[in-house]
Design a protein around this motif. Structure first.
Motif, mmCIF file in Angstrom:
data_model
loop_
_atom_site.group_PDB
_atom_site.id
_atom_site.type_symbol
_atom_site.label_atom_id
_atom_site.label_comp_id
_atom_site.label_asym_id
_atom_site.label_seq_id
_atom_site.Cartn_x
_atom_site.Cartn_y
_atom_site.Cartn_z
ATOM 1 N N ASP A 49 -4.144 -9.535 8.400
ATOM 2 C CA ASP A 49 -3.280 -8.415 8.026
ATOM 3 C C ASP A 49 -3.353 -8.139 6.522
ATOM 4 O O ASP A 49 -3.436 -9.065 5.704
ATOM 5 C CB ASP A 49 -1.822 -8.736 8.377
ATOM 6 N N LYS A 50 -3.260 -6.850 6.180
ATOM 7 C CA LYS A 50 -3.132 -6.464 4.776
ATOM 8 C C LYS A 50 -1.698 -6.733 4.320
ATOM 9 O O LYS A 50 -0.747 -6.474 5.064
ATOM 10 C CB LYS A 50 -3.437 -4.977 4.584
ATOM 11 N N VAL A 51 -1.559 -7.227 3.105
ATOM 12 C CA VAL A 51 -0.239 -7.423 2.498
ATOM 13 C C VAL A 51 -0.297 -6.949 1.052
ATOM 14 O O VAL A 51 -1.373 -6.769 0.481
ATOM 15 C CB VAL A 51 0.215 -8.907 2.544
ATOM 16 N N ALA A 52 0.868 -6.723 0.473
ATOM 17 C CA ALA A 52 0.962 -6.413 -0.957
ATOM 18 C C ALA A 52 1.430 -7.678 -1.670
ATOM 19 O O ALA A 52 2.429 -8.279 -1.287
ATOM 20 C CB ALA A 52 1.943 -5.269 -1.198
ATOM 21 N N LEU A 53 0.702 -8.070 -2.690
ATOM 22 C CA LEU A 53 1.009 -9.297 -3.422
ATOM 23 C C LEU A 53 1.593 -8.925 -4.784
ATOM 24 O O LEU A 53 0.894 -8.430 -5.661
ATOM 25 C CB LEU A 53 -0.281 -10.105 -3.604
ATOM 26 N N LYS A 54 2.900 -9.148 -4.934
ATOM 27 C CA LYS A 54 3.566 -8.870 -6.204
ATOM 28 C C LYS A 54 3.482 -10.125 -7.062
ATOM 29 O O LYS A 54 4.028 -11.171 -6.705
ATOM 30 C CB LYS A 54 5.025 -8.484 -5.960
ATOM 31 N N ILE A 55 2.796 -10.018 -8.203
ATOM 32 C CA ILE A 55 2.490 -11.186 -9.033
ATOM 33 C C ILE A 55 3.338 -11.153 -10.301
ATOM 34 O O ILE A 55 3.321 -10.172 -11.041
ATOM 35 C CB ILE A 55 0.995 -11.194 -9.408
ATOM 36 N N LEU A 56 4.070 -12.228 -10.535
ATOM 37 C CA LEU A 56 4.923 -12.320 -11.723
ATOM 38 C C LEU A 56 4.510 -13.516 -12.561
ATOM 39 O O LEU A 56 4.319 -14.627 -12.034
ATOM 40 C CB LEU A 56 6.394 -12.447 -11.318
ATOM 41 N N ASP A 57 4.375 -13.297 -13.854
ATOM 42 C CA ASP A 57 4.051 -14.360 -14.798
ATOM 43 C C ASP A 57 5.344 -15.084 -15.163
ATOM 44 O O ASP A 57 6.228 -14.521 -15.803
ATOM 45 C CB ASP A 57 3.404 -13.759 -16.048
ATOM 46 N N ARG A 58 5.459 -16.335 -14.773
ATOM 47 C CA ARG A 58 6.703 -17.072 -14.982
ATOM 48 C C ARG A 58 7.021 -17.245 -16.465
ATOM 49 O O ARG A 58 8.191 -17.339 -16.846
ATOM 50 C CB ARG A 58 6.623 -18.440 -14.297
ATOM 51 N N MET A 59 5.990 -17.277 -17.289
ATOM 52 C CA MET A 59 6.211 -17.466 -18.726
ATOM 53 C C MET A 59 6.861 -16.242 -19.366
ATOM 54 O O MET A 59 7.485 -16.341 -20.421
ATOM 55 C CB MET A 59 4.872 -17.774 -19.448
ATOM 56 N N GLY A 103 -0.790 -1.463 -8.062
ATOM 57 C CA GLY A 103 0.413 -1.024 -8.773
ATOM 58 C C GLY A 103 0.806 -2.034 -9.842
ATOM 59 O O GLY A 103 0.239 -3.120 -9.931
ATOM 60 N N PHE A 104 1.784 -1.630 -10.661
ATOM 61 C CA PHE A 104 2.261 -2.545 -11.697
ATOM 62 C C PHE A 104 3.677 -2.155 -12.096
ATOM 63 O O PHE A 104 4.131 -1.033 -11.873
ATOM 64 C CB PHE A 104 1.339 -2.518 -12.922
ATOM 65 N N GLY A 105 4.389 -3.121 -12.682
ATOM 66 C CA GLY A 105 5.742 -2.888 -13.168
ATOM 67 C C GLY A 105 5.920 -3.537 -14.529
ATOM 68 O O GLY A 105 4.947 -3.990 -15.148
ATOM 69 N N THR A 106 7.159 -3.602 -15.001
ATOM 70 C CA THR A 106 7.428 -4.173 -16.321
ATOM 71 C C THR A 106 7.014 -5.631 -16.391
ATOM 72 O O THR A 106 6.409 -6.075 -17.367
ATOM 73 C CB THR A 106 8.927 -4.047 -16.649
ATOM 74 N N PHE A 107 7.359 -6.395 -15.362
ATOM 75 C CA PHE A 107 7.078 -7.828 -15.375
ATOM 76 C C PHE A 107 6.069 -8.235 -14.308
ATOM 77 O O PHE A 107 5.831 -9.424 -14.122
ATOM 78 C CB PHE A 107 8.369 -8.622 -15.143
ATOM 79 N N SER A 108 5.487 -7.281 -13.603
ATOM 80 C CA SER A 108 4.667 -7.661 -12.456
ATOM 81 C C SER A 108 3.461 -6.755 -12.272
ATOM 82 O O SER A 108 3.401 -5.650 -12.809
ATOM 83 C CB SER A 108 5.517 -7.629 -11.178
ATOM 84 N N ARG A 109 2.500 -7.273 -11.502
ATOM 85 C CA ARG A 109 1.384 -6.486 -10.997
ATOM 86 C C ARG A 109 1.393 -6.620 -9.475
ATOM 87 O O ARG A 109 1.823 -7.631 -8.939
ATOM 88 C CB ARG A 109 0.053 -7.018 -11.542
ATOM 89 N N VAL A 110 0.888 -5.597 -8.793
ATOM 90 C CA VAL A 110 0.833 -5.646 -7.332
ATOM 91 C C VAL A 110 -0.621 -5.492 -6.908
ATOM 92 O O VAL A 110 -1.300 -4.545 -7.319
ATOM 93 C CB VAL A 110 1.695 -4.544 -6.686
ATOM 94 N N LYS A 111 -1.096 -6.434 -6.110
ATOM 95 C CA LYS A 111 -2.474 -6.386 -5.634
ATOM 96 C C LYS A 111 -2.510 -6.360 -4.115
ATOM 97 O O LYS A 111 -1.595 -6.849 -3.440
ATOM 98 C CB LYS A 111 -3.252 -7.603 -6.146
ATOM 99 N N LEU A 112 -3.570 -5.763 -3.593
ATOM 100 C CA LEU A 112 -3.811 -5.794 -2.160
ATOM 101 C C LEU A 112 -4.356 -7.169 -1.803
ATOM 102 O O LEU A 112 -5.142 -7.754 -2.556
ATOM 103 C CB LEU A 112 -4.825 -4.711 -1.778
ATOM 104 N N ALA A 113 -3.924 -7.711 -0.679
ATOM 105 C CA ALA A 113 -4.432 -9.008 -0.225
ATOM 106 C C ALA A 113 -4.528 -8.996 1.297
ATOM 107 O O ALA A 113 -3.959 -8.125 1.971
ATOM 108 C CB ALA A 113 -3.534 -10.137 -0.718
ATOM 109 N N PHE A 114 -5.254 -9.981 1.846
ATOM 110 C CA PHE A 114 -5.405 -10.139 3.288
ATOM 111 C C PHE A 114 -4.988 -11.550 3.673
ATOM 112 O O PHE A 114 -5.319 -12.505 2.970
ATOM 113 C CB PHE A 114 -6.860 -9.917 3.716
#
Length: 434
Positions: free
Chosen positions: A92-102, A75-86
């Protein structure tokens, strides 16, 4: 050395840099101990993060973040991307919401801070959980519960409107999540079908608290326009202060209409026309929608906030009466000796759960020193991340994430009366024909 930031003695509580390894208990720095004692899962992982070339490369290129193995984008949003992670330790599977601080301006940083604060204080079966926050110089990672069953918007767009029972089960869970949020004085302000997720077992998870806000009490006025226009309450278009709970209630009415009909109640070619439709409260419910559900929608989608149903009225409506939850959706206050006894049993279960989780932490290699130096309430601690994942596992084993069920039939008196009238007319016609 890459990955060296993750290896700091636990006598210094610098958990934001994954400072978990304790050289005194067989960590990567203690080669003699490595050769004489079997390494725990935690020791093996921290050793690999500091010495294994493949693991170090994955850390450098972003295929690993802390204790999480990163996979494809979901998935993705205005300021973020979401990736699957373990999680490398618990698997366990988790969702990793990634935000670029810059890319985060002052407003985005404020919204992110609110999101983290809201999620820290919300622990409910129908709200996405925050396990951990991982910070690097360039990025911020929110480690979230992974739902895995898609979102409500895509489900309806791909499969059409939901069945009546599925609508009941789905809406009741959304309602419970919002009731819980409002009880803790948190307003969501961005309820929409895209933010209603499903687990693979069919449970509902309300997500994306980026526009949420905390109020000192539910009568506090707000003044910021938030959310998606098709779900926005009329008062949001009037440039006036508004109360938070009625705004969430209106959005739930739009969601309910969308679930039972497969279409949106307010549609227009331009924003101006959409605004007018919403302010006027102009919509049409198809006649085939069950009567109790029609009455609920009409009670919610009222242009005047004070006339709108409250959450408790919605929970007690005829349409939702057959829905039974496998767990109490709101904590009960002791009202009698019996209730006090039940609460005592619940506390005992929680203590057993806590002991179970601490035992699992020990099996993975977390020592008393780790737990002492990394507070389990600090989301920026990797120990907290493991603890919360294991705690959620234990709660799921107790049935906390099981969806509700629909029991029995609740008859609509208006429809039954119409049915009886039609039956009487049919009998009269047969009498005439005979």
């Amino acid at each position: 050395m890459p990955g060296g930031q993750y290896q700091v003695a636990t006598t210094r509580p610098c958990h934001s840099l994954y400072s978990l390894t304790d050289s005194s208990d067989g960590g990567p720095e203690d080669e003699d101990s490595e050769s004489s004692l079997p390494l725990s899962a935690l020791q093996k992982l921290t050793r690999d993060m500091c010495k294994d070339e493949k693991t170090i490369k994955e850390l450098i290129i972003g295929r690993r973040v802390g204790f999480y193995k990163v996979r494809g984008e979901i998935g993705f949003g205005t300021f973020s991307r979401v990736k699957l992670a373990f999680h490398a330790l618990t698997k366990d599977k988790v969702a990793l919401k990634i935000l670029d601080r810059m890319r985060l301006d002052t407003q985005a940083q404020r919204l992110l801070s609110r999101e983290i604060s809201s999620m820290e204080s919300l622990q409910h079966p129908n709200i996405i959980r925050l396990y951990e926050v991982v910070e690097t110089p360039s990025r911020l990672y929110l480690v979230l519960e992974y739902a895995g069953g898609g979102d409500l918007h895509n489900r309806i767009c791909n499969e059409g409107k939901l069945s009546d029972n599925t609508c009941k089960i789905t809406f009741a869970q959304i309602l419970c999540a919002i009731k819980y949020m409002h009880n803790t004085n948190i307003i969501h302000r961005d309820l929409k079908a895209e933010n209603v997720l499903f687990t693979t077992s069919g449970s509902v998870k309300v997500a994306d608290l980026g526009f949420s806000t905390r109020v000192s009490n539910r009568s506090n006025a707000l003044d910021t326009f938030c959310g998606s226009p098709p779900y926005a309450a009329p008062e949001l278009f009037k440039d006036e202060c508004y109360l938070g709970p009625p705004v969430d209630v209106w959005a739930m009415g739009v969601l309910l209409f969308f679930m039972v009909t497969g279409t949106m109640p307010f549609r227009a070619e331009t924003m101006g026309k959409l605004r007018r439709c919403i302010i006027d409260g102009t919509y049409t419910i198809p006649p085939w929608v069950p009567g109790p559900c029609q009455r609920l929608i009409k009670g919610i989608l009222k242009p005047v906030p004070a006339e709108r149903y409250a959450v408790d009225q919605m929970l007690g409506c005829d349409w939702l009466l057959p829905v039974e939850f496998p767990w109490p959706w709101v904590p009960a206050e002791p009202m009698s000796p019996l209730q006090s006894l039940l609460d005592s049993e619940s506390r005992n279960e929680d203590e057993e759960e806590e002991e179970e989780v601490r035992g699992l932490l020990e099996e993975l290699g977390f020592t008393a020193e780790h737990l002492h130096n990394n507070p389990l309430k600090d989301s920026r601690s990797p120990v907290t991340g493991v603890y919360r994942v294991l705690l959620h596992q234990a709660q799921k084993r107790r049935g906390l994430d099981c969806p509700p069920v629909v029991r029995g039939m609740v008859r609509d008196p208006k429809r039954e009366g119409l049915r009886a009238y039609r039956g009487l007319r049919h009998t009269s016609k047969l009498c005439v024909l005979s």
